[in-house]
Design an enzyme around this catalytic site. Structure first.
Site, PDB file in Angstrom:
ATOM      1  N   ASP A 160     127.444  57.002   2.196  1.00  0.00           N
ATOM      2  CA  ASP A 160     126.698  57.566   1.069  1.00  0.00           C
ATOM      3  C   ASP A 160     126.631  59.088   1.183  1.00  0.00           C
ATOM      4  O   ASP A 160     127.469  59.694   1.851  1.00  0.00           O
ATOM      5  CB  ASP A 160     125.292  56.927   1.021  1.00  0.00           C
ATOM      6  CG  ASP A 160     124.802  56.730  -0.410  1.00  0.00           C
ATOM      7  OD1 ASP A 160     124.758  57.735  -1.145  1.00  0.00           O
ATOM      8  OD2 ASP A 160     124.467  55.602  -0.789  1.00  0.00           O
ATOM      9  N   HIS A 218     120.745  60.500  -3.078  1.00  0.00           N
ATOM     10  CA  HIS A 218     121.237  59.133  -3.277  1.00  0.00           C
ATOM     11  C   HIS A 218     121.241  58.328  -1.968  1.00  0.00           C
ATOM     12  O   HIS A 218     120.749  57.190  -1.912  1.00  0.00           O
ATOM     13  CB  HIS A 218     122.648  59.223  -3.872  1.00  0.00           C
ATOM     14  CG  HIS A 218     123.225  57.948  -4.384  1.00  0.00           C
ATOM     15  ND1 HIS A 218     123.860  57.036  -3.568  1.00  0.00           N
ATOM     16  CD2 HIS A 218     123.295  57.426  -5.630  1.00  0.00           C
ATOM     17  CE1 HIS A 218     124.292  56.019  -4.298  1.00  0.00           C
ATOM     18  NE2 HIS A 218     123.958  56.233  -5.559  1.00  0.00           N
ATOM     19  N   SER A 256     123.996  50.810  -7.654  1.00  0.00           N
ATOM     20  CA  SER A 256     123.807  51.476  -6.358  1.00  0.00           C
ATOM     21  C   SER A 256     122.460  51.125  -5.737  1.00  0.00           C
ATOM     22  O   SER A 256     122.318  51.093  -4.525  1.00  0.00           O
ATOM     23  CB  SER A 256     123.784  52.992  -6.538  1.00  0.00           C
ATOM     24  OG  SER A 256     125.055  53.519  -6.554  1.00  0.00           O
TER      25      SER A 256
END
Ligand SMILES: *[C@@H]1O[C@H](CO)[C@@H](O)[C@H](O)[C@H]1NC(C)=O
Ligand SMILES: *[C@@H]1O[C@H](CO)[C@@H](O)[C@H](O)[C@H]1NC(C)=O
Ligand SMILES: *[C@@H]1O[C@H](CO)[C@@H](O)[C@H](O)[C@H]1NC(C)=O
Ligand SMILES: *[C@@H]1O[C@H](CO)[C@@H](O)[C@H](O)[C@H]1NC(C)=O
Ligand SMILES: *[C@@H]1O[C@H](CO)[C@@H](O)[C@H](O)[C@H]1NC(C)=O
Ligand SMILES: *[C@@H]1O[C@H](CO)[C@@H](O)[C@H](O)[C@H]1NC(C)=O
Ligand SMILES: *[C@@H]1O[C@H](CO)[C@@H](O)[C@H](O)[C@H]1NC(C)=O
Ligand SMILES: *[C@@H]1O[C@H](CO)[C@@H](O)[C@H](O)[C@H]1NC(C)=O
Ligand SMILES: *[C@@H]1O[C@H](CO)[C@@H](O)[C@H](O)[C@H]1NC(C)=O
Length: 757
Positions: free
Chosen positions: A143, A214, A534
């Site tokens: 990520d 994220h 996600s």
């Protein structure tokens, strides 16, 4: 050497920068090699690859060239390496011993508290205590990095790091090894591929530190520790925690704000497998055209290697829904996850002077309060100048103008507040994240506001924000963006596999990455609300860690089966899960797979559908993959494809029919063979129960399975008999094996479809 045509193409680049000329001629490639062809003279594959690069190099065969051209050696995910090569070098490489194939290094797409309660996780009983909160399981994520100081990554209550762990905490910019702890046990970063593809990039945060948010969000969702008082500016206020609050996190940063390359992602997965992660959570995909072969999908290949080593791979279905065949990451050895809504909404309330109250969706983060302010109806809100004249009032807009134009006008006129009336029943998240106090209401409520303004001498309104409403119905629903099946590259396996919470999920965030803007000021927060597959994926990764903790000997296929056969097909109104993008009509398994994840039940499924690497190879053989294609995926050349079958021992069924042809009266029969393994009570019997499948004759043989011992395997056949061509796109139903004592229901969706890519 290189063809003249190519030289012409490159000469443009030469004039721009002489220095970069040698690099400009090169492209980066991922090269698959057959390690069994390695000459005896080499002690390891890395040196063999370096020597191979050096032997094909255009320029002086110095150590400098070969190391500068080489990017990564891959060991556990694929057999091969990545390198920057000119066309002629690539051609020469193709003639080198052991060369199998190569692909251009491609860009990768990133998919972009209360959820644990919604999923029925509780500390007194159920999945959490049974699995000891996932203690000691290691979840690896590829990520954007991680913010190690976030409270979600505190190691309070964590035991010592298991000695089997081989990972590292790599130092870098604003990151040193003491930033890892007993929760965050690994931190590595990969950008050599990115720099090879674009040497001009200056990477300011050359470390695992997350400047985006994220990766901090996904990893805290999977395995974050408990954080009290977590909220997004007061929304979703409560204690947040990951799905497996005692599992450990290893972050592999390969997503950079400048771009993401396959070579880096592959290096990250390669290392995660070697480091010894138990679960891999992947919220990204290779950006390739439709209709590709699985051997072209490096994430699928790397996941095959992970699966063989017992690593469970959870991957996002992508955010390209709601049309058919929009799903990605559908390789049959991965678990493919779609996104659902949760039973929580964020609201504001508009109170009119006459006492009428209208609630509306919002996540407005600002503090501007609107108390008893004059309301003024401005029709279309078409003129910014007109709007600017209105001071300290709430404007009300309704017109033919599109929503976004009205909002832009109101924002640039810097109005105190605004009510937007439109026929959008639910404005998108984009609008609800407004930068000024904004109320979005439908035509009916809008008329009430307009009537009130017309009737009242002194129309006034009060708006409050930050209301969190839980227990909203119906939930879950599959959200519009969630990628839908079938999966074009492997149609014989039904995908996606299941749904998990993906819409407006609260989790930790990088405090240096802005979450919203209010009056052109960026706002920062330790938590953020995000939507996407996600967000759904790390939920499943966390639950998979709980299952693996409770059943350390289960294969990735067994864990997948447990998650799928226990998933809920009904929502919190006890009717079939609906599709938010299709007028809330019932969704089909092509949208939601087996249904919505149910952690409690998944820990004790009763029966499982297992599968081995051999079973997937039989499938590839039946898909008519060549030996070379299979070798790229399996990293081994020993397949004769004598056994082949499209009928994988999978916990769901999909059969294809022709699209409608009223003239055709022909009948067709589809047969599926499945084997169940008893992991429940030693002596137990199950009876088949079929639901749905209108217009198709379904039968199961035998209809009763009687298990006499643990791990006993029993097989059955499911037969679908129907017209050769279907009038509908999708007909669906289910087969449940119901435990005679009522303890277990082992459910599989059945799909008959005529949709084509
Ligand atoms: C899971 O188990 C907990 C504790 O027994 C219970 O409160 C919860 O309702 C269960 N949830 C589901 C979805 O079964
Ligand atoms: C790591 O960085 C922190 C904060 O800058 C510092 O306090 C600590 O001493 C450093 N540790 C090591 C091992 O360098
Ligand atoms: C990033 O850090 C690594 C390890 O310290 C180093 O090898 C690499 O050259 C650095 N890259 C950049 C772009 O600074
Ligand atoms: C969150 O809720 C708690 C208890 O309900 C309350 O004390 C606290 O002020 C709330 N925090 C925010 C930011 O709303
Ligand atoms: C709102 O007010 C609180 C308390 O004064 C403050 O902490 C917060 O930063 C403010 N939020 C915004 C978005 O201005
Ligand atoms: C929208 O525009 C059309 C044509 O321009 C007009 O006839 C109609 O009255 C307008 N509607 C509203 C609500 O303003
Ligand atoms: C609602 O908006 C759509 C365009 O977004 C338009 O086509 C439709 O006619 C509108 N309906 C009403 C009732 O205004
Ligand atoms: C594989 O090839 C055989 C023989 O040509 C053909 O009958 C079959 O339909 C093919 N299978 C697939 C999945 O394309
Ligand atoms: C093919 O499958 C059969 C039955 O499943 C098995 O007995 C046999 O060993 C397999 N052969 C190969 C070459 O894998």
């Amino acid at each position: 050497m290189a063809t003249p045509i190519l030289k012409v193409g490159c000469s443009l680049v030469f004039t721009i920068s002489l220095l970069a000329s040698t690099l400009a001629q090169s492209d980066t490639y991922i090269i698959h090699m057959d390690r069994s062809a390695m000459p005896k003279a080499f002690t390891d594959h890395h040196n063999w690859y370096l020597a191979t690069i050096s032997s094909v190099s255009d320029t002086a065969k110095s150590t400098f060239t070969r190391t500068s051209k080489h990017i990564y050696t891959y060991t556990s995910s694929v057999q091969g390496f990545s390198a920057s090569l000119t066309k002629s070098e690539l051609e020469a490489l193709k003639k080198s011993p052991g060369y199998i194939s190569s692909t251009r290094d491609r860009k990768i797409k990133v998919h972009t508290t209360h959820t644990s309660e919604f999923l029925g996780l509780s500390s007194s009983s159920g999945a959490w205590p049974t699995a000891n909160y996932g203690e000691d399981m290691i979840i690896g994520l590829v990520d954007t990095g991680i913010w190690p100081e976030s409270e979600s990554f505190s190691d309070e209550g964590m035991t010592e790091v298991p000695s089997r762990w081989k990972g590292k905490c790599e130092p870098g910019t604003q990151f040193n090894s003491s930033m890892c702890n007993k929760k965050l046990i690994g931190a590595r970063y990969y950008n050599k591929g990115l720099l090879a593809n674009d040497p001009k990039i200056k990477i300011s945060m050359n470390s695992t530190r997350d400047t985006d948010g994220h990766g901090t969000h996904t990893s805290s969702t999977a395995a974050g520790n408990y954080v009290k008082g977590a909220s997004y500016f007061g929304y979703a206020n409560g204690t947040s925690s990951g799905m497996a609050p005692r599992a450990r996190i290893a972050m592999y940063k390969a997503i950079w704000r400048y771009g993401v390359y396959e070579s880096d992602v592959l290096a990250a997965i390669d290392q995660a497998i070697q480091d010894g992660v138990d679960i891999l959570s992947l919220s990204l995909t290779v950006a390739i055209e439709d209709d590709f072969f699985l051997e072209d999908d490096t994430i699928a290949i790397a996941s095959f290697a992970a699966m063989e080593k017992g690593v469970f791979v959870a991957a996002s279905a992508g955010n390209a829904g709601p049309n058919y065949y929009t799903l990605v990451n559908g390789a049959p050895w991965m678990l493919t996850i779609g996104a659902g809504t949760i039973d929580r909404e964020f609201e504001g309330v508009l109170t009119l002077g006459n006492g009428n109250q209208i609630s509306f969706p919002t996540v407005y983060p600002g503090n501007y309060s609107l108390s008893h302010k004059p309301l003024v109806f401005m029709d279309g809100c078409e003129s910014v100048n007109e709007l600017k004249k209105v001071k300290n009032k709430i404007i009300v807009c309704k017109d033919n103008l599109t929503f976004s134009d009205q909002i832009d006008n109101a924002a640039s006129a810097r109005v105190s507040g605004a009510v937007f009336i439109s026929n959008h029943t639910s404005p998108s998240e984009f609008y609800t994240r407004s930068s000024f106090p904004a109320v979005y209401i439908g035509l009916q409520d809008g008329q009430r506001v307009i009537d009130y303004i017309k009737e009242s001498k002194d129309p006034r309104g009060t708006v409050v924000f930050r209301k969190t409403v839980t227990g909203t119905k119906p939930a879950p629903r599959v959200d519009g963006y969630s990628g839908r099946g079938p999966f074009a590259s492997c149609r014989s396996v039904l995908k996606p596999d299941l749904l998990a919470p993906g819409t407006l999920v609260l989790a930790s965030w990088s405090p240096i990455s802005s979450v919203a803007e209010v009056r052109s000021h960026s706002l920062f927060s330790k938590f953020n609300l995000l939507s996407g597959t996600s967000m759904a994926t790390p939920h499943v990764a966390g639950v998979a860690a709980l299952i693996k903790k409770a059943h350390p000997d289960w294969s990735p296929a067994a864990i997948r089966s447990a998650l799928m056969t226990t998933a809920d097909s009904l929502d919190n109104t006890l009717s079939p899960i609906k599709d938010a993008s299709n007028n809330n009509l019932p969704a089909t398994p092509i949208d939601i797979g087996s249904g919505h994840i149910n952690p409690n039940k998944s820990l004790d499924p009763g029966l499982i559908y297992d599968a081995t690497a051999e079973d997937y190879i039989k499938l590839l053989c039946a898909m008519n993959y060549t030996n070379k294609q299979i070798q790229i995926i399996t990293r081994s050349s020993h397949h004769d494809c004598k056994n082949r079958s499209l009928d994988l021992n999978y916990p769901s069924f999909i059969a294809y029919f022709d699209s409608y042809d009223s003239g055709s009266k022909e009948k067709v029969v589809h047969k599926f063979q499945r084997t169940l393994t008893n992991v429940g009570e030693r002596m137990s019997s199950y009876t088949a129960k079929l639901l749905g499948m209108d217009g198709i004759k379904v039968s199961v043989e035998p209809q009763k399975l009687v298990f006499k011992k643990e791990h006993e395997k029993l097989s059955y056949t499911l037969t679908l008999e129907g017209p050769k061509s279907l009038e509908e796109d999708v007909i669906h139903g289910s087969l449940s094996w119901v435990h005679d004592g009522g303890k277990y229901v082992v459910r599989s969706p059945i799909v008959a479809t005529s949709v084509t890519p």
